[in-house]
Scaffold this motif. Structure first.
Motif, PDB file in Angstrom:
ATOM      1  N   ARG A   1       0.571  -0.888  -0.030  1.00 49.21           N
ATOM      2  CA  ARG A   1      -0.001   0.299  -0.553  1.00 49.21           C
ATOM      3  C   ARG A   1       0.620   1.653  -0.105  1.00 49.21           C
ATOM      4  NH1 ARG A   1      -5.456   1.369   2.209  1.00 49.21           N
ATOM      5  NH2 ARG A   1      -5.341  -0.600   3.054  1.00 49.21           N
ATOM      6  N   GLU A   2       1.479   1.322   0.739  1.00 48.33           N
ATOM      7  CA  GLU A   2       2.716   1.688   0.891  1.00 48.33           C
ATOM      8  C   GLU A   2       3.621   2.318  -0.808  1.00 48.33           C
ATOM      9  OE1 GLU A   2       4.883   2.383   4.658  1.00 48.33           O
ATOM     10  OE2 GLU A   2       5.883   4.090   3.669  1.00 48.33           O
ATOM     11  N   VAL A   3       4.163   1.407  -0.720  1.00 53.89           N
ATOM     12  CA  VAL A   3       5.258   1.698  -1.722  1.00 53.89           C
ATOM     13  C   VAL A   3       4.423   1.363  -3.110  1.00 53.89           C
ATOM     14  CG1 VAL A   3       7.712   1.097  -2.508  1.00 53.89           C
ATOM     15  CG2 VAL A   3       7.105   1.032  -0.045  1.00 53.89           C
TER      16      VAL A   3
ATOM     17  N   VAL B   1      -6.245 -11.625 -11.676  1.00 49.86           N
ATOM     18  CA  VAL B   1      -7.929 -11.593 -11.509  1.00 49.86           C
ATOM     19  C   VAL B   1      -7.846  -9.677 -11.780  1.00 49.86           C
ATOM     20  CG1 VAL B   1     -10.089 -11.697 -10.258  1.00 49.86           C
ATOM     21  CG2 VAL B   1      -7.713 -13.295 -10.436  1.00 49.86           C
ATOM     22  N   GLU B   2      -6.585  -8.929 -10.649  1.00 50.57           N
ATOM     23  CA  GLU B   2      -7.193  -7.580 -11.148  1.00 50.57           C
ATOM     24  C   GLU B   2      -5.512  -6.992 -10.507  1.00 50.57           C
ATOM     25  OE1 GLU B   2      -9.836  -6.884  -8.157  1.00 50.57           O
ATOM     26  OE2 GLU B   2     -10.900  -4.346  -8.485  1.00 50.57           O
ATOM     27  N   GLN B   3      -6.310  -4.984 -11.035  1.00 50.25           N
ATOM     28  CA  GLN B   3      -4.544  -4.998 -10.823  1.00 50.25           C
ATOM     29  C   GLN B   3      -5.559  -3.364 -10.948  1.00 50.25           C
ATOM     30  OE1 GLN B   3      -2.255  -3.042 -13.100  1.00 50.25           O
ATOM     31  NE2 GLN B   3      -3.659  -2.743 -14.730  1.00 50.25           N
ATOM     32  N   GLY B   4      -3.988  -2.277 -10.643  1.00 52.52           N
ATOM     33  CA  GLY B   4      -4.622  -1.295 -10.214  1.00 52.52           C
ATOM     34  C   GLY B   4      -3.393  -0.294  -9.247  1.00 52.52           C
ATOM     35  N   GLN B   5      -3.684   0.639  -8.960  1.00 55.56           N
ATOM     36  CA  GLN B   5      -3.746   1.444  -7.861  1.00 55.56           C
ATOM     37  C   GLN B   5      -3.424   0.810  -6.470  1.00 55.56           C
ATOM     38  OE1 GLN B   5      -4.636   5.704  -8.794  1.00 55.56           O
ATOM     39  NE2 GLN B   5      -2.653   6.155 -10.201  1.00 55.56           N
ATOM     40  N   PRO B   6      -2.873   0.929  -5.969  1.00 51.07           N
ATOM     41  CA  PRO B   6      -2.684   0.302  -4.069  1.00 51.07           C
ATOM     42  C   PRO B   6      -3.879   0.735  -3.603  1.00 51.07           C
ATOM     43  CG  PRO B   6      -0.835   1.882  -4.087  1.00 51.07           C
ATOM     44  CD  PRO B   6      -1.400   1.713  -5.973  1.00 51.07           C
ATOM     45  N   GLU B   7      -4.691   2.441  -3.705  1.00 45.11           N
ATOM     46  CA  GLU B   7      -5.474   2.728  -2.747  1.00 45.11           C
ATOM     47  C   GLU B   7      -7.007   2.422  -3.382  1.00 45.11           C
ATOM     48  OE1 GLU B   7      -3.827   5.694  -4.763  1.00 45.11           O
ATOM     49  OE2 GLU B   7      -1.983   4.899  -3.378  1.00 45.11           O
ATOM     50  N   LYS B   8      -6.681   2.442  -4.439  1.00 46.36           N
ATOM     51  CA  LYS B   8      -7.904   1.918  -5.288  1.00 46.36           C
ATOM     52  C   LYS B   8      -8.089  -0.183  -4.990  1.00 46.36           C
ATOM     53  CE  LYS B   8      -9.245   4.023  -9.722  1.00 46.36           C
ATOM     54  NZ  LYS B   8      -8.849   3.567 -11.641  1.00 46.36           N
ATOM     55  N   LEU B   9      -7.404  -0.847  -5.410  1.00 49.68           N
ATOM     56  CA  LEU B   9      -7.330  -1.959  -5.626  1.00 49.68           C
ATOM     57  C   LEU B   9      -7.852  -2.442  -3.582  1.00 49.68           C
ATOM     58  CD1 LEU B   9      -5.948  -5.136  -7.230  1.00 49.68           C
ATOM     59  CD2 LEU B   9      -5.365  -5.125  -5.039  1.00 49.68           C
ATOM     60  N   PHE B  10      -6.841  -2.047  -2.761  1.00 50.22           N
ATOM     61  CA  PHE B  10      -7.012  -2.225  -1.889  1.00 50.22           C
ATOM     62  C   PHE B  10      -9.000  -1.875  -1.010  1.00 50.22           C
ATOM     63  CE2 PHE B  10      -3.009  -2.788  -1.262  1.00 50.22           C
ATOM     64  CZ  PHE B  10      -2.589  -4.250  -0.702  1.00 50.22           C
ATOM     65  N   ASP B  11      -8.833  -0.578  -0.974  1.00 53.49           N
ATOM     66  CA  ASP B  11      -9.751  -0.035  -0.516  1.00 53.49           C
ATOM     67  C   ASP B  11     -11.394  -0.098  -1.330  1.00 53.49           C
ATOM     68  OD1 ASP B  11      -8.043   1.579   1.089  1.00 53.49           O
ATOM     69  OD2 ASP B  11      -8.265   2.951   0.304  1.00 53.49           O
ATOM     70  N   ALA B  12     -10.733   0.080  -2.724  1.00 55.48           N
ATOM     71  CA  ALA B  12     -12.504  -0.571  -3.419  1.00 55.48           C
ATOM     72  C   ALA B  12     -11.819  -1.587  -4.380  1.00 55.48           C
ATOM     73  CB  ALA B  12     -12.773   1.103  -4.189  1.00 55.48           C
ATOM     74  N   PRO B  13     -11.597  -2.962  -4.297  1.00 53.30           N
ATOM     75  CA  PRO B  13     -11.960  -3.738  -5.113  1.00 53.30           C
ATOM     76  C   PRO B  13     -13.795  -4.033  -5.628  1.00 53.30           C
ATOM     77  CG  PRO B  13     -11.752  -4.567  -2.649  1.00 53.30           C
ATOM     78  CD  PRO B  13     -11.625  -3.407  -2.401  1.00 53.30           C
ATOM     79  N   GLN B  14     -12.839  -4.557  -7.301  1.00 53.09           N
ATOM     80  CA  GLN B  14     -14.129  -4.314  -7.887  1.00 53.09           C
ATOM     81  C   GLN B  14     -14.618  -5.933  -8.233  1.00 53.09           C
ATOM     82  OE1 GLN B  14     -15.439  -2.171  -9.465  1.00 53.09           O
ATOM     83  NE2 GLN B  14     -14.145  -1.134  -8.680  1.00 53.09           N
TER      84      GLN B  14
END
Lengths: 235, 240
Positions: free
Chosen positions: B200-202, B215-228
């Motif tokens: 998340r940090e780095v 399965v899914e990829q993206g910026q950490p904030e997006k992936l951790f806070d709003a996974p699709q």
């Protein structure tokens, strides 16, 4: 009290046979051992290979020589193989050394293979990931570690080979055992010559044991961190 | 920088990677997460061909890695790798571990290589351990040496295969700190990890793998806070 009526003077009379026998035994063993290690390295590396055309011949060879008695091998090599291939015999020394090399190579190959395979495969991966080729990684990383593990079993093999070298008396090699046989045949005395032969073999194996222990210590210095750290100035 | 096209990998009948497409850009830090058996370590190991590729292609700076004409040893000098089990060479001192490849492959002189090694040991905070043997070091220290060893080849990319998974908890931070510093210096990094805080940090981007697929990829904030994806949600729900 026949038992204690020993005729050690007989041995003294035949001392030259025994002294010569010691030399023959030593030469047979050392030549057989060195040749066996060199040949064994190739066989052992072949047995670690993933290439089938390399692996199978090596495996077949090792199985063949480990699965048949050395006595039979010596007779085949001396009486059948060498006369057939070269059309003549070169005497017991050539046949004997050949047999010892071919036989000990099979055992050494297994020791070398096991030593290499005992090294964690992460070591090879780490070396390869730095850009070393397989051969370079083998030489710089795997073998230096594996050799330390091979030394004790290779030492045992040396001792075993020395004792097995007595089998070459069947092709009339004049080694230690042969000297004992001469004495017993000429005088129908059995205790003295064979005891002397046993003691001579024991003496030789004792010397080898000490030698192997010495080599083991030499090679373990690198593994003993405290030893190497002494005298080093930490930066 | 690294381009992966339709990557397939199977071990016998077992399909581990079933078509991976991905691109890592220069100076980017990508963290790969996912349950065990999802193929994330295999994916990483395919990049420098520690695993043979069954199908597909991988390009590093435009050079196809799995081409028979490519000198893989040359590629590997440009791609540093750090392993879960450190894999330091136990018969060499710390400094010998680091100088071996630069001297042998990059043909540096002994003093050049040693200066480089000491510099790198400074960086990972272990200069005083230069003449110790790996087994005299703690796990965290060993892993930091392993990072220095990989950096000594001046690689363009660093691959980390669960670098903190074999460590005692109190040693995880010292290794992650070194990796963070490396990321700040602009090293291109692909990190397979279970350290979600680090990801998340780095990470610039996080990749979630499961069942041999991304399965899914993206910026950490997006992936951790709003996974699709449902599977991402389930996985994150279990560990966060």
């Amino acid at each position: 009290m026949d038992f204690l009526d020993m005729r050690w003077d007989l041995i003294w009379d035949y001392r030259e046979f025994f002294i010569n026998g010691i030399w023959v035994t030593i030469v047979l063993t050392i030549c057989g051992y060195i040749g066996g290690i060199i040949f064994g390295v190739f066989l052992g590396l072949g047995k670690t290979s993933k290439r089938k055309w390399l692996y199978w011949p090596c495996k077949l060879y090792v199985d063949l020589f480990r699965g048949t008695p050395m006595l039979v091998q010596i007779l085949i090599i001396h009486l059948a193989l060498i006369p057939t291939v070269f059309g003549q015999s070169f005497g017991f020394m050539v046949s004997g050394i050949t047999a010892l090399i071919l036989n000990s190579a099979a055992y050494n190959a297994e020791i070398i293979r096991a030593g290499i395979e005992s090294i964690d495969k992460g070591q090879m991966e780490a070396a390869r990931s730095l850009g070393l080729t397989h051969g370079q990684a083998m030489r710089r990383v795997i073998l230096p570690q594996a050799i330390r593990r091979m030394i004790p079993p290779l030492g045992n093999e040396f001792i075993a080979l020395l004792k097995d070298s007595s089998l070459v008396t069947v092709i009339a090699a004049n080694d230690i055992l042969y000297a004992a046989k001469i004495v017993s045949g000429a005088h129908f005395r059995f205790w003295e010559p064979y005891l002397v032969a046993a003691v001579l073999y024991l003496l030789l194996t004792f010397i080898i044991t000490k030698l192997v222990a010495f080599i083991e210590r030499r090679f373990s210095i690198d593994y003993n961190p405290r030893k190497k750290r002494e005298g080093r100035v930490d930066v | 920088m690294i381009k992966v096209e339709n990557l397939h990998k199977s071990f016998g009948k077992l399909d581990v990677l079933k078509g991976i497409n991905y691109e890592v850009r220069e100076k980017e830090v990508v963290c790969v997460i996912g349950p065990s058996g999802s193929g994330k370590s295999t994916f990483l190991r395919c990049i420098n061909l520690l695993e043979e590729i069954t199908d597909g292609a991988i390009y590093i700076e435009g050079v196809q890695v799995n081409d028979s004409k490519t000198d893989i040893n040359l590629i590997r000098t440009e791609v540093g790798m750090v392993f879960q089990q450190f894999n330091l060479f136990p018969h060499m001192t710390v400094i010998e571990n680091i100088t071996m490849a630069p001297m042998f492959i990059r043909k540096l002189s002994k003093s050049e290589a040693e200066n480089l090694a000491l510099e790198l040991l400074d960086k990972v905070g272990l200069r005083e351990k230069a003449y110790n043997y790996p087994q005299q070091l703690s796990g965290g220290q060993q892993q930091r040496v392993a990072i220095a060893r990989a950096l000594a080849m001046k690689p363009k990319v660093m691959l980390f295969d669960e670098p903190t998974s074999a460590l005692d908890p109190e040693m995880v931070k010292e290794v992650l700190d070194v990796m963070k510093q490396l990321a700040h210096e602009g090293m291109t990094m692909v990190v397979v990890t279970h350290e979600m805080g680090f990801a998340r940090e780095v990470a610039d981007r996080v990749v979630f793998m499961d069942g041999g697929y991304i399965v899914e990829q993206g910026q950490p904030e997006k992936l951790f806070d709003a996974p699709q994806n449902e599977r991402t949600k389930a996985f994150l729900g279990k560990i966060l």
